[in-house]
Design an enzyme around this catalytic site. Structure first.
Site, PDB file in Angstrom:
ATOM      1  N   ALA A   1       1.366   4.133   7.315  1.00 17.99           N
ATOM      2  CA  ALA A   1       1.558   5.570   7.488  1.00 17.99           C
ATOM      3  C   ALA A   1       0.235   6.317   7.695  1.00 17.99           C
ATOM      4  O   ALA A   1       0.225   7.503   7.998  1.00 17.99           O
ATOM      5  CB  ALA A   1       2.304   6.150   6.295  1.00 17.99           C
TER       6      ALA A   1
ATOM      7  N   ASN B   1       0.817  -1.204   0.000  1.00 22.69           N
ATOM      8  CA  ASN B   1       0.000   0.000   0.000  1.00 22.69           C
ATOM      9  C   ASN B   1       0.858   1.264   0.000  1.00 22.69           C
ATOM     10  O   ASN B   1       0.946   1.963  -1.013  1.00 22.69           O
ATOM     11  CB  ASN B   1      -0.940  -0.029   1.203  1.00 22.69           C
ATOM     12  CG  ASN B   1      -1.951   1.110   1.171  1.00 22.69           C
ATOM     13  OD1 ASN B   1      -1.899   1.986   0.323  1.00 22.69           O
ATOM     14  ND2 ASN B   1      -2.873   1.105   2.104  1.00 22.69           N
ATOM     15  N   ASP B   2       1.534   1.517   1.121  1.00 20.01           N
ATOM     16  CA  ASP B   2       2.322   2.751   1.217  1.00 20.01           C
ATOM     17  C   ASP B   2       3.389   2.865   0.129  1.00 20.01           C
ATOM     18  O   ASP B   2       3.674   3.951  -0.355  1.00 20.01           O
ATOM     19  CB  ASP B   2       2.998   2.837   2.595  1.00 20.01           C
ATOM     20  CG  ASP B   2       1.989   3.147   3.689  1.00 20.01           C
ATOM     21  OD1 ASP B   2       0.870   3.585   3.342  1.00 20.01           O
ATOM     22  OD2 ASP B   2       2.315   2.942   4.864  1.00 20.01           O
ATOM     23  N   VAL B   3       3.968   1.736  -0.280  1.00 19.38           N
ATOM     24  CA  VAL B   3       5.071   1.787  -1.241  1.00 19.38           C
ATOM     25  C   VAL B   3       4.607   2.090  -2.665  1.00 19.38           C
ATOM     26  O   VAL B   3       5.419   2.205  -3.577  1.00 19.38           O
ATOM     27  CB  VAL B   3       5.910   0.484  -1.248  1.00 19.38           C
ATOM     28  CG1 VAL B   3       6.608   0.280   0.083  1.00 19.38           C
ATOM     29  CG2 VAL B   3       5.075  -0.722  -1.623  1.00 19.38           C
TER      30      VAL B   3
END
Lengths: 459, 99
Positions: free
Chosen positions: A426, A385-387
């Site tokens: 995050a 997700n965040d990446v």
């Protein structure tokens, strides 16, 4: 210590360095590990032959117990559980240094000559013990014994600072009266608390940094013990490990575009999704099925798979490789894009996919593959997700801002297999989920990929 | 500061530099084996553990030494074995398609 012993220690040190050097290529890496092992055995054997050793009973008994525990753990561990095992081994290395340093102090009857040795002794106890309790906390978090999210309380940083000052004060007092053991015990106790309080505020996606840092500590602890014993092989080996851990820590921090201080004290991800739920506008998401995905694959020529921690949690690496093989049989070019911080330790995704027999030539680093997304038909995101969050590029107030990401959004279509729409570690909502070219496929990674395999077979 | 410790500091500083030179060349692909492999190397404390157990003048020193031998051996044996296991997976791709 005799000349022969020192020469053998030198040979062992050279073997450690050569072993690490051979890790620069997957082709020579296994031989490298053997070099390093031979170095370790040489150092052990020559030490066992030391004239000063009076009694072997406890040494041999200790080795048998240790070898049994270490051997079983190494054989039994699932590749998905590798981060916590590495954390645990780090911890044992740290506490071993503490034990050696303390035992040496007892052996000297508390008569310590020179400030340098006093400082080394205290550093050895401090770093060794912090490594131990810190690693246990990291283990508990990764194993799910403890909540993975950061645990913060008021004045945490102040407390850590006070603890550290306490160690220095006790150290100075010990220097003046080195026969007074209580000082040393107090230092060990404070170090144990410090290990806990410095690791609990870090969690989730920041774990790779902690593991790398603890790795470095375990080396530095061995180093400090080397100074206590004036033993050069300990100093050299410890320094190598210390350097390795620091390099990895730095790589992880750069990959997240955060300073080490921010990772250690920032406690990102405490609330988990502050900005996500807030925004008033209702965004719609279309739910796609495995069959829809198969239709897309039918017309695709190239696919880039983006694995994330969700892949490890679901243990979906084998079925994912099955899917990749099916796609390749249909003439589709399949590659994997690896973000350095994906997973819970450096290189986590690579190990996981290697276990599933994915050839390492297909595992491509982020910088090497990012330009290729634009010419790719499908970016298949599994549990990441965040990446892949485009907010990292422009949203200045986001915790992700500035973090290098995989440019999945540039692919023709993006398929995202995820359990829900929830934000990543995050806490930043991912606009890519709502993009027209994105196909959200909700479900557990293993279940969904299995369905995709079935659907592709039926094409 | 005596001369011995100064030599040790020399060695320490130079070893750090070698470490940086060698390890920056390890590709991200192998970062996990690097970590577990270097972790096994940090088990070198076993050398100190053997000495403090074997030359122990008191029971306390011996017991502490033995605990050090146990924990360091876990580190050494476990570290090398698990690293070898992982590296074996990276090199086994020739016999692919077995399934």
């Amino acid at each position: 210590m005799g000349t022969i012993t020192n020469v053998v220690y030198l040979i062992a040190s050279v073997l450690f360095i050569l072993g690490l050097k051979k890790l620069s290529s997957p082709k020579t890496a296994r031989t490298g590990n053997m070099y390093s092992l031979v170095g370790m055995l040489l150092a052990m054997v020559i030490t066992l032959l030391d004239q000063g050793i009076l009694d072997y009973t406890y040494i041999i008994a200790g080795m048998i117990i240790g070898a049994a525990i270490g051997g079983i753990a190494a054989k039994k561990v699932e590749m998905t559980d590798m981060p916590q095992l590495v954390a645990l081994f780090n911890g044992f290395g740290g506490i071993a240094s503490t034990f050696v340093a303390y035992s040496e102090y007892v052996n000297q009857n508390g008569v310590i000559n020179g400030e340098d040795i006093v400082i080394s002794l205290i550093l050895s106890l401090l770093i060794g013990t912090v490594t131990f309790t810190g690693s246990l906390i990291a283990y508990a978090k990764l194993q799910g014994i403890m909540r993975g999210a950061p645990i913060v309380f008021k004045g945490q940083t102040v407390l850590n600072a006070i603890l550290l000052v306490g160690v220095v004060v006790l150290g100075v007092m010990f220097e003046m009266e080195s026969t007074f053991q209580a000082y040393l015990i107090a230092i060990v106790v404070i170090a144990a608390i410090l290990g806990v309080t410095s690791v609990i505020p870090i969690g989730g996606a920041d774990m790779p940094v902690v593991i790398s840092l603890l790795n470095s500590y375990s080396g530095l602890a061995a180093c400090a013990t080397g100074f206590v014993l004036t033993n050069n092989v300990l100093i050299i080996a410890g320094a190598l490990v210390g350097a390795s851990g620091i390099i990895l820590t730095n790589i992880m921090c750069v990959a997240m575009n955060r300073s080490l201080a921010n990772v250690l004290f920032g406690a990102v991800g405490v609330e988990g999704g502050t900005s996500a739920a807030g925004s008033g506008e209702q965004k719609t998401v279309t739910r796609y099925t495995a069959e829809d995905a198969a239709m897309i694959f039918d017309n695709a020529e190239s696919v880039i798979i983006v694995p994330g921690y969700g892949l490890a949690v679901a243990q979906a690496q084998h079925v994912l490789e099955e899917l990749a093989n099916l796609l390749e049989e249909r003439g589709i070019k399949v590659r994997y894009a690896i973000n350095p911080v994906a997973g819970r330790m450096p290189g986590h995704m690579n190990v996981l996919l290697a276990e599933a027999n994915v050839s390492y030539e297909k595992l491509v680093e982020m910088d090497m593959i990012n330009d290729d997304f634009a010419d790719t038909d499908v970016a298949l995101v599994i549990g990441a997700n965040d990446v892949i969050n485009p907010a990292a590029r422009y949203k200045k107030n986001s915790p992700l801002y500035g973090m290098p990401i995989l440019d999945c959004d540039k692919a023709q279509r993006v398929m995202i297999v995820k359990r829900s729409l929830s934000t990543g570690f995050a806490g930043e909502d991912n606009e890519l989920f709502y993009d027209d070219k994105t196909m959200m496929m909700f479900g557990d990674a293993k279940g969904m990929v299995t369905e995709m395999v079935k659907a592709v077979k039926e094409l | 500061m005596n001369e011995m410790i100064l030599i040790s500091i020399y060695i320490f500083v130079l070893a750090i530099f070698i470490g940086f030179e060698v390890i920056t060349k390890v590709p991200p692909l192998l970062h996990t084996p690097l970590m577990s492999g270097s972790n096994a190397i940090s088990g070198i404390t076993i050398v100190g553990a053997i000495l403090s157990t074997g030359t122990g003048h008191s029971m306390l020193a011996t017991v502490l030494g033995m605990l050090a031998v146990i924990t360091a051996t876990i580190n050494v044996v476990g570290g090398y074995m698990v690293t070898d296991r992982m590296l074996g997976m990276f090199t086994k791709d020739k016999k692919k398609g077995a399934k």
